[in-house]
Structures are given as C-alpha cells and as structure tokens.
Motif scaffolding. Structure first.
Motif, PDB file in Angstrom:
ATOM      1  N   TRP A  33      -0.812   5.470   5.390  1.00 30.98           N
ATOM      2  CA  TRP A  33      -1.011   6.458   6.436  1.00 30.98           C
ATOM      3  C   TRP A  33       0.214   6.574   7.340  1.00 30.98           C
ATOM      4  CZ3 TRP A  33      -5.055   5.897  10.904  1.00 30.98           C
ATOM      5  CH2 TRP A  33      -5.170   7.102  11.572  1.00 30.98           C
ATOM      6  N   PHE A  34       0.750   5.434   7.800  1.00 33.93           N
ATOM      7  CA  PHE A  34       1.859   5.465   8.756  1.00 33.93           C
ATOM      8  C   PHE A  34       3.217   5.692   8.094  1.00 33.93           C
ATOM      9  CE2 PHE A  34      -1.167   3.189  11.562  1.00 33.93           C
ATOM     10  CZ  PHE A  34      -1.173   4.132  12.579  1.00 33.93           C
ATOM     11  N   ALA A  35       3.338   5.307   6.855  1.00 32.95           N
ATOM     12  CA  ALA A  35       4.624   5.488   6.171  1.00 32.95           C
ATOM     13  C   ALA A  35       4.567   6.697   5.245  1.00 32.95           C
ATOM     14  CB  ALA A  35       4.979   4.224   5.389  1.00 32.95           C
ATOM     15  N   ASN A  36       3.786   7.685   5.612  1.00 31.09           N
ATOM     16  CA  ASN A  36       3.564   8.850   4.783  1.00 31.09           C
ATOM     17  C   ASN A  36       4.861   9.554   4.393  1.00 31.09           C
ATOM     18  OD1 ASN A  36       2.198  10.751   3.360  1.00 31.09           O
ATOM     19  ND2 ASN A  36       1.149  11.665   5.092  1.00 31.09           N
ATOM     20  N   LEU A  37       5.864   9.575   5.265  1.00 27.75           N
ATOM     21  CA  LEU A  37       7.129  10.237   4.947  1.00 27.75           C
ATOM     22  C   LEU A  37       7.844   9.558   3.788  1.00 27.75           C
ATOM     23  CD1 LEU A  37       8.495  10.978   8.517  1.00 27.75           C
ATOM     24  CD2 LEU A  37       7.520  12.604   6.890  1.00 27.75           C
ATOM     25  N   VAL A  38       7.789   8.234   3.749  1.00 22.23           N
ATOM     26  CA  VAL A  38       8.423   7.494   2.658  1.00 22.23           C
ATOM     27  C   VAL A  38       7.730   7.818   1.340  1.00 22.23           C
ATOM     28  CG1 VAL A  38       8.852   5.185   1.727  1.00 22.23           C
ATOM     29  CG2 VAL A  38       9.173   5.624   4.161  1.00 22.23           C
ATOM     30  N   TYR A  39       6.414   7.781   1.356  1.00 21.10           N
ATOM     31  CA  TYR A  39       5.666   8.011   0.120  1.00 21.10           C
ATOM     32  C   TYR A  39       5.667   9.482  -0.289  1.00 21.10           C
ATOM     33  CZ  TYR A  39       4.132   3.270   1.013  1.00 21.10           C
ATOM     34  OH  TYR A  39       4.104   1.931   1.237  1.00 21.10           O
ATOM     35  N   ALA A  40       5.787  10.391   0.666  1.00 20.34           N
ATOM     36  CA  ALA A  40       5.820  11.824   0.350  1.00 20.34           C
ATOM     37  C   ALA A  40       7.057  12.175  -0.470  1.00 20.34           C
ATOM     38  CB  ALA A  40       5.774  12.650   1.631  1.00 20.34           C
ATOM     39  N   ARG A  41       8.111  11.389  -0.349  1.00 19.73           N
ATOM     40  CA  ARG A  41       9.337  11.629  -1.117  1.00 19.73           C
ATOM     41  C   ARG A  41       9.296  10.995  -2.507  1.00 19.73           C
ATOM     42  NH1 ARG A  41      12.945   9.916   3.866  1.00 19.73           N
ATOM     43  NH2 ARG A  41      12.581  11.729   5.165  1.00 19.73           N
ATOM     44  N   GLY A  42       8.155  10.475  -2.884  1.00 17.21           N
ATOM     45  CA  GLY A  42       8.007   9.901  -4.215  1.00 17.21           C
ATOM     46  C   GLY A  42       8.298   8.421  -4.294  1.00 17.21           C
ATOM     47  N   GLY A  43       8.517   7.780  -3.172  1.00 16.79           N
ATOM     48  CA  GLY A  43       8.787   6.346  -3.170  1.00 16.79           C
ATOM     49  C   GLY A  43       7.521   5.533  -3.382  1.00 16.79           C
ATOM     50  N   SER A  44       7.707   4.290  -3.771  1.00 18.42           N
ATOM     51  CA  SER A  44       6.570   3.378  -3.894  1.00 18.42           C
ATOM     52  C   SER A  44       6.968   2.046  -3.276  1.00 18.42           C
ATOM     53  CB  SER A  44       6.157   3.190  -5.354  1.00 18.42           C
ATOM     54  OG  SER A  44       7.146   2.491  -6.071  1.00 18.42           O
ATOM     55  N   ALA A  45       5.964   1.290  -2.890  1.00 18.18           N
ATOM     56  CA  ALA A  45       6.212  -0.003  -2.246  1.00 18.18           C
ATOM     57  C   ALA A  45       5.510  -1.101  -3.033  1.00 18.18           C
ATOM     58  CB  ALA A  45       5.707   0.020  -0.812  1.00 18.18           C
ATOM     59  N   VAL A  46       6.133  -2.272  -3.023  1.00 15.58           N
ATOM     60  CA  VAL A  46       5.516  -3.454  -3.618  1.00 15.58           C
ATOM     61  C   VAL A  46       5.716  -4.619  -2.650  1.00 15.58           C
ATOM     62  CG1 VAL A  46       5.807  -2.721  -6.021  1.00 15.58           C
ATOM     63  CG2 VAL A  46       7.605  -4.054  -4.914  1.00 15.58           C
ATOM     64  N   GLY A  47       4.967  -5.663  -2.870  1.00 13.19           N
ATOM     65  CA  GLY A  47       5.072  -6.850  -2.033  1.00 13.19           C
ATOM     66  C   GLY A  47       3.919  -6.936  -1.060  1.00 13.19           C
ATOM     67  N   MET A  48       3.942  -8.006  -0.284  1.00 17.51           N
ATOM     68  CA  MET A  48       2.829  -8.255   0.630  1.00 17.51           C
ATOM     69  C   MET A  48       3.299  -8.498   2.059  1.00 17.51           C
ATOM     70  SD  MET A  48       1.680 -11.915  -0.938  1.00 17.51           S
ATOM     71  CE  MET A  48       1.764 -13.320   0.148  1.00 17.51           C
ATOM     72  N   SER A  49       4.437  -7.945   2.427  1.00 19.83           N
ATOM     73  CA  SER A  49       4.976  -8.177   3.766  1.00 19.83           C
ATOM     74  C   SER A  49       4.035  -7.690   4.860  1.00 19.83           C
ATOM     75  CB  SER A  49       6.331  -7.494   3.920  1.00 19.83           C
ATOM     76  OG  SER A  49       7.253  -8.019   3.001  1.00 19.83           O
ATOM     77  N   ASP A  50       3.419  -6.512   4.677  1.00 20.88           N
ATOM     78  CA  ASP A  50       2.501  -6.014   5.698  1.00 20.88           C
ATOM     79  C   ASP A  50       1.260  -6.897   5.790  1.00 20.88           C
ATOM     80  OD1 ASP A  50       1.635  -5.204   3.199  1.00 20.88           O
ATOM     81  OD2 ASP A  50       1.241  -3.136   3.768  1.00 20.88           O
ATOM     82  N   PHE A  51       0.776  -7.363   4.661  1.00 25.09           N
ATOM     83  CA  PHE A  51      -0.378  -8.264   4.638  1.00 25.09           C
ATOM     84  C   PHE A  51      -0.030  -9.601   5.296  1.00 25.09           C
ATOM     85  CE2 PHE A  51      -2.608 -11.577   2.019  1.00 25.09           C
ATOM     86  CZ  PHE A  51      -3.849 -11.441   2.622  1.00 25.09           C
ATOM     87  N   VAL A  52       1.151 -10.125   4.993  1.00 23.85           N
ATOM     88  CA  VAL A  52       1.595 -11.388   5.597  1.00 23.85           C
ATOM     89  C   VAL A  52       1.719 -11.234   7.110  1.00 23.85           C
ATOM     90  CG1 VAL A  52       3.531 -13.011   5.759  1.00 23.85           C
ATOM     91  CG2 VAL A  52       2.722 -12.266   3.522  1.00 23.85           C
ATOM     92  N   SER A  53       2.230 -10.112   7.571  1.00 27.96           N
ATOM     93  CA  SER A  53       2.327  -9.874   9.012  1.00 27.96           C
ATOM     94  C   SER A  53       0.942  -9.872   9.657  1.00 27.96           C
ATOM     95  CB  SER A  53       3.032  -8.550   9.297  1.00 27.96           C
ATOM     96  OG  SER A  53       4.366  -8.608   8.876  1.00 27.96           O
ATOM     97  N   ALA A  54      -0.025  -9.260   8.987  1.00 30.07           N
ATOM     98  CA  ALA A  54      -1.394  -9.249   9.513  1.00 30.07           C
ATOM     99  C   ALA A  54      -1.983 -10.661   9.542  1.00 30.07           C
ATOM    100  CB  ALA A  54      -2.271  -8.323   8.684  1.00 30.07           C
ATOM    101  N   VAL A  55      -1.731 -11.446   8.503  1.00 22.64           N
ATOM    102  CA  VAL A  55      -2.200 -12.836   8.473  1.00 22.64           C
ATOM    103  C   VAL A  55      -1.552 -13.637   9.597  1.00 22.64           C
ATOM    104  CG1 VAL A  55      -2.094 -14.999   7.146  1.00 22.64           C
ATOM    105  CG2 VAL A  55      -2.796 -12.880   6.022  1.00 22.64           C
ATOM    106  N   ASP A  56      -0.259 -13.424   9.815  1.00 18.58           N
ATOM    107  CA  ASP A  56       0.439 -14.162  10.867  1.00 18.58           C
ATOM    108  C   ASP A  56      -0.049 -13.781  12.262  1.00 18.58           C
ATOM    109  OD1 ASP A  56       1.813 -15.581   8.978  1.00 18.58           O
ATOM    110  OD2 ASP A  56       3.670 -14.455   9.176  1.00 18.58           O
ATOM    111  N   VAL A  57      -0.394 -12.516  12.476  1.00 22.99           N
ATOM    112  CA  VAL A  57      -0.991 -12.125  13.756  1.00 22.99           C
ATOM    113  C   VAL A  57      -2.327 -12.843  13.937  1.00 22.99           C
ATOM    114  CG1 VAL A  57      -2.073 -10.209  15.011  1.00 22.99           C
ATOM    115  CG2 VAL A  57       0.171  -9.910  13.990  1.00 22.99           C
TER     116      VAL A  57
END
Length: 182
Positions: free
Chosen positions: A119-143
């Motif tokens: 939802w928040f990175a819609n501009l990145v994904y709208a250009r056809g990009g994709s993301a992998v990894g768990m950095s956002d999940f790790v940040s949530a766990v650390d919070v």
C-alpha cells in the motif's frame, strides 16, 4: 543430568520454538540461494501488485546470503527480547505470550506488514518492481520487542506520560536506523 540441565534444555527448546517462523524462512531462503534459484523464486514469490502470493511469499526469498544473515540477526535479537520478557510474571506486564501465540502473531504480522508495504510503496510496485526479504517484518518484530522491554521494565503506570512518549519516539528512531542495515 540435574534439574538445572533440564531447565536449560527447556529454555533453549522454548526459544527455538519462538523462532520457528524465522527458521522456516531461513531454510527456504537458504535453499533458493544454494540452488541458485533466487531469480525464479522472486518471479513466483516476489511482492508486487499483480502477485497476491507475494504478500507473504516474499519473506521466503532473499537476494543474497548477507541479506538473509542480517535479517536473521535482527530477527533473532527481537525474538529473544520478546521471549525473555514473555517470562516476566503476568502481574508485572499484564500479559504473557507463549510460543504458539507468538507464532500465530508472527503470521498475522507478516500478512499485515506485507499489505502495508504494498500500500505505502505503491509507486515502486507500479513501475513493475518486486520486493523480497523480511526487513519490514523484522522491523515490526523489533518494535514489538522494544515495547515488550518497555512494559517489562517499567509497566504502564511506573513511568510519567512524557517519558513514555520519549521512549516510543526513541524506539522508532532506533528501528528506522536498524532498518537501513537490514
């Protein structure tokens, strides 16, 4: 083996159960890296707008061993803090999470952070990009870990409201800084 040795085994076993989600992610990512299938896995599991599987599937693919290692290091640190403070008596913190509840919470958190990321990175994904990894999940766990430490140490009524806000702000600053390294 004495009673202390048995307690140590139970302690380690329980911590490993708390880390179950991270270990599954690590094994799957490790297999993709070992077999040289990262690009293929990214194509199937990568997070992007046209791939609903990627909301959770992207956590199981990492671009390199370093990416996986840093994510796992900060994941294990966060889970260790949550695990330690889950052993604080209920009357002190007002809640206790056992490993089953924590695993379920992590699965819910994975879906939630994956959807928020899209939802928040819609501009990145709208250009056809994709993301992998768990950095956002790790940040949530650390919070969550920092919140556990806060409530475990101070409790809700032990710290004045101004200091609570300061703790939350500094916690978020620390997580943002850590996320640059993940």
């Amino acid at each position: 083996m004495g009673s202390d040795g048995f307690k140590w085994i139970v302690f380690v076993r329980t911590f490993l159960l708390y880390c179950l989600v991270g270990f599954v992610i690590c094994v799957m990512s490790g297999l993709f890296l070992l077999l040289g299938l990262v690009d293929e896995a990214r194509a199937v599991l990568g997070r992007r707008l046209d791939n609903p599987i990627g909301v959770v599937g992207s956590y199981f693919v990492h671009g390199s061993w370093g990416h996986l290692g840093y994510n796992m290091l900060f994941y294990l640190l966060g889970v260790f803090l949550i695990f330690i403070y889950s052993m604080v008596p209920v009357e002190r913190v007002g809640w206790v999470v056992d490993w089953r509840q924590w695993v379920l919470l992590q699965v819910v958190l994975m879906v939630f952070t994956g959807v928020l990321d899209l939802w928040f990175a819609n501009l990145v994904y709208a250009r056809g990009g994709s993301a992998v990894g768990m950095s956002d999940f790790v940040s949530a766990v650390d919070v969550g870990a920092l919140a556990s430490v806060y409530y475990g140490l101070f409790g809700e009524n032990r710290v004045p409201r101004e200091k609570r806000r300061g703790f939350i702000v500094w916690s978020l600053v620390i997580v943002v800084i850590l996320s640059f390294f993940l």
